[in-house]
Design a protein around this motif. Structure first.
Motif, PDB file in Angstrom:
ATOM      1  N   VAL A  98       0.846  -1.194   0.000  1.00  0.00           N
ATOM      2  CA  VAL A  98       0.000   0.000   0.000  1.00  0.00           C
ATOM      3  C   VAL A  98       0.880   1.241   0.000  1.00  0.00           C
ATOM      4  O   VAL A  98       1.900   1.294   0.697  1.00  0.00           O
ATOM      5  CB  VAL A  98      -0.934   0.027   1.228  1.00  0.00           C
ATOM      6  CG1 VAL A  98      -1.772   1.309   1.235  1.00  0.00           C
ATOM      7  CG2 VAL A  98      -1.844  -1.196   1.237  1.00  0.00           C
ATOM      8  N   ALA A  99       0.496   2.241  -0.798  1.00  0.00           N
ATOM      9  CA  ALA A  99       1.175   3.538  -0.807  1.00  0.00           C
ATOM     10  C   ALA A  99       0.113   4.625  -0.885  1.00  0.00           C
ATOM     11  O   ALA A  99      -0.992   4.397  -1.395  1.00  0.00           O
ATOM     12  CB  ALA A  99       2.139   3.652  -1.986  1.00  0.00           C
ATOM     13  N   THR A 100       0.426   5.808  -0.374  1.00  0.00           N
ATOM     14  CA  THR A 100      -0.499   6.935  -0.442  1.00  0.00           C
ATOM     15  C   THR A 100       0.144   8.089  -1.208  1.00  0.00           C
ATOM     16  O   THR A 100       1.368   8.168  -1.320  1.00  0.00           O
ATOM     17  CB  THR A 100      -0.907   7.411   0.962  1.00  0.00           C
ATOM     18  OG1 THR A 100       0.265   7.795   1.693  1.00  0.00           O
ATOM     19  CG2 THR A 100      -1.647   6.314   1.712  1.00  0.00           C
ATOM     20  N   PHE A 101      -0.704   8.979  -1.730  1.00  0.00           N
ATOM     21  CA  PHE A 101      -0.226  10.167  -2.432  1.00  0.00           C
ATOM     22  C   PHE A 101      -1.249  11.276  -2.234  1.00  0.00           C
ATOM     23  O   PHE A 101      -2.366  11.035  -1.747  1.00  0.00           O
ATOM     24  CB  PHE A 101      -0.038   9.875  -3.931  1.00  0.00           C
ATOM     25  CG  PHE A 101      -1.310   9.525  -4.657  1.00  0.00           C
ATOM     26  CD1 PHE A 101      -2.020  10.476  -5.373  1.00  0.00           C
ATOM     27  CD2 PHE A 101      -1.814   8.221  -4.624  1.00  0.00           C
ATOM     28  CE1 PHE A 101      -3.192  10.166  -6.032  1.00  0.00           C
ATOM     29  CE2 PHE A 101      -2.986   7.894  -5.289  1.00  0.00           C
ATOM     30  CZ  PHE A 101      -3.680   8.873  -5.990  1.00  0.00           C
ATOM     31  N   LEU A 117       5.746   0.286 -12.758  1.00  0.00           N
ATOM     32  CA  LEU A 117       6.265  -1.047 -12.441  1.00  0.00           C
ATOM     33  C   LEU A 117       6.919  -1.686 -13.666  1.00  0.00           C
ATOM     34  O   LEU A 117       7.968  -2.325 -13.551  1.00  0.00           O
ATOM     35  CB  LEU A 117       5.130  -1.929 -11.917  1.00  0.00           C
ATOM     36  CG  LEU A 117       4.493  -1.487 -10.593  1.00  0.00           C
ATOM     37  CD1 LEU A 117       3.244  -2.298 -10.302  1.00  0.00           C
ATOM     38  CD2 LEU A 117       5.486  -1.612  -9.442  1.00  0.00           C
ATOM     39  N   MET A 118       6.313  -1.517 -14.832  1.00  0.00           N
ATOM     40  CA  MET A 118       6.895  -2.069 -16.053  1.00  0.00           C
ATOM     41  C   MET A 118       8.240  -1.406 -16.364  1.00  0.00           C
ATOM     42  O   MET A 118       9.162  -2.048 -16.878  1.00  0.00           O
ATOM     43  CB  MET A 118       5.945  -1.889 -17.231  1.00  0.00           C
ATOM     44  CG  MET A 118       4.588  -2.580 -17.113  1.00  0.00           C
ATOM     45  SD  MET A 118       4.636  -4.389 -16.931  1.00  0.00           S
ATOM     46  CE  MET A 118       4.353  -4.551 -15.150  1.00  0.00           C
ATOM     47  N   CYS A 153      10.295   1.529  -6.504  1.00  0.00           N
ATOM     48  CA  CYS A 153       9.138   2.259  -7.022  1.00  0.00           C
ATOM     49  C   CYS A 153       8.786   3.364  -6.041  1.00  0.00           C
ATOM     50  O   CYS A 153       7.890   3.227  -5.199  1.00  0.00           O
ATOM     51  CB  CYS A 153       7.947   1.322  -7.226  1.00  0.00           C
ATOM     52  SG  CYS A 153       6.579   2.099  -8.121  1.00  0.00           S
ATOM     53  N   THR A 154       9.494   4.464  -6.141  1.00  0.00           N
ATOM     54  CA  THR A 154       9.362   5.558  -5.167  1.00  0.00           C
ATOM     55  C   THR A 154       8.797   6.838  -5.786  1.00  0.00           C
ATOM     56  O   THR A 154       8.670   7.838  -5.095  1.00  0.00           O
ATOM     57  CB  THR A 154      10.725   5.861  -4.526  1.00  0.00           C
ATOM     58  OG1 THR A 154      11.678   6.157  -5.566  1.00  0.00           O
ATOM     59  CG2 THR A 154      11.219   4.666  -3.721  1.00  0.00           C
ATOM     60  N   LYS A 155       8.472   6.789  -7.084  1.00  0.00           N
ATOM     61  CA  LYS A 155       7.888   7.965  -7.723  1.00  0.00           C
ATOM     62  C   LYS A 155       6.983   7.534  -8.863  1.00  0.00           C
ATOM     63  O   LYS A 155       7.357   6.711  -9.695  1.00  0.00           O
ATOM     64  CB  LYS A 155       8.983   8.892  -8.262  1.00  0.00           C
ATOM     65  CG  LYS A 155       8.455  10.247  -8.715  1.00  0.00           C
ATOM     66  CD  LYS A 155       9.591  11.212  -9.022  1.00  0.00           C
ATOM     67  CE  LYS A 155       9.052  12.598  -9.373  1.00  0.00           C
ATOM     68  NZ  LYS A 155      10.135  13.563  -9.641  1.00  0.00           N
ATOM     69  N   ILE A 156       5.775   8.094  -8.873  1.00  0.00           N
ATOM     70  CA  ILE A 156       4.826   7.853  -9.956  1.00  0.00           C
ATOM     71  C   ILE A 156       4.333   9.207 -10.428  1.00  0.00           C
ATOM     72  O   ILE A 156       3.816   9.993  -9.640  1.00  0.00           O
ATOM     73  CB  ILE A 156       3.649   6.964  -9.506  1.00  0.00           C
ATOM     74  CG1 ILE A 156       4.150   5.596  -9.036  1.00  0.00           C
ATOM     75  CG2 ILE A 156       2.642   6.799 -10.636  1.00  0.00           C
ATOM     76  CD1 ILE A 156       3.065   4.683  -8.531  1.00  0.00           C
TER      77      ILE A 156
END
Length: 262
Positions: A98-101, A117-118, A153-156
């Motif tokens: 789970v992550a929040t933004f 992720l890809m 995976c620390t930035k989207i």
């Protein structure tokens, strides 16, 4: 934990002949997984399988070898299969992250998360169900990929995020819109015509073109009668559940009920 299912594998040669058209290679993989479990007398665990692949697993198998489906929660769309020779078990190799933004500054959707992720060279079959609800991203993955995702995976888009393992396994809530309509029969072409509100000829064309899946398998027979709780996917129109006949009208038509995934 998902319920234990029992399967039976037919003889290998006859099973190959019965593979759904276009899925022969995946059918061979299923046989290899089963044979590996039986040969070494230990569980064999697949990557995450989609609904169509799960349907093939069930079609190949009968009641010879026990297997369990594990997607993190019961109604998951993507699941791993654990083949269990001669015994049962209760272990799980699926992790919920789970992550929040902050949605005020950046909108993030399913495609954005999957794309991130890809870009990390993570294969799709290492990721289970994935969705965004409010300011929260929820995804299921394997134990082996969990730490890698948390670290990398620390930035989207423009949002910095941090995935953490959750002790709670969340279930995706999917909204469905219920409808009723009158049809002349429960034939597949008649039901699809009603679902998509198009002439019956268009429904027949979609079926012939292989654009219709019933219970996750392509079906090209327009005359097939629909059964209660059939899952019907129509390319370009969406996914439906056929609920069945409510009543017969005075004009000998059927009032049917179905649900469309919104």
């Amino acid at each position: 934990m998902a319920k234990l299912a029992l399967t039976k594998m037919k003889t290998k040669n006859s099973s190959y002949q019965e593979q759904p058209r276009g899925n022969e290679y995946f059918g061979i993989r299923v046989h290899d997984w089963i044979e590996q479990a039986e040969k070494y007398h230990s569980p064999t665990i697949t990557p995450f399988l989609n609904e169509s692949e799960m349907a093939i697993v069930k079609k190949i198998c009968g009641n010879k070898i026990a297997y369990r489906e594990d997607g993190g929660y019961d109604e998951a769309n993507y699941k791993r299969v654990i083949f269990l020779p001669n015994r049962e078990d209760d272990f799980s190799l699926v992790v919920c992250l789970v992550a929040t933004f902050n949605p005020k500054f950046n909108e993030i959707g399913h495609r954005d998360v999957l794309g991130a992720l890809m870009n990390l060279q993570i294969a799709r079959n290492q990721i289970g169900d994935l969705w965004v609800e409010g300011n929260r991203i929820i995804l299921y993955t394997t134990h082996s990929q969990s730490a890698y995702i948390q670290q990398n995976c620390t930035k989207i888009k423009r949002s910095s995020i941090q995935f953490n393992e959750s002790s709670q396994h969340y279930a995706q809530v999917i909204n469905k819109i219920k409808s009723t309509v009158s049809v002349s029969s429960e034939r597949l072409d008649a039901v699809i015509s009603a679902m998509i509100q198009k002439p019956r000829g268009i429904a027949q064309d979609l079926i012939r073109d292989g654009s219709v899946k019933v219970n996750h398998e392509i079906l090209e027979d327009s005359s097939k009668l629909c059964n209660n709780e059939d899952t019907i996917s129509i390319r370009g129109f969406g996914k439906y559940i056929y609920c069945g006949v409510i009543k017969t009208t005075k004009k000998d038509r059927y009032l049917i009920e179905f649900e469309k995934y919104s």
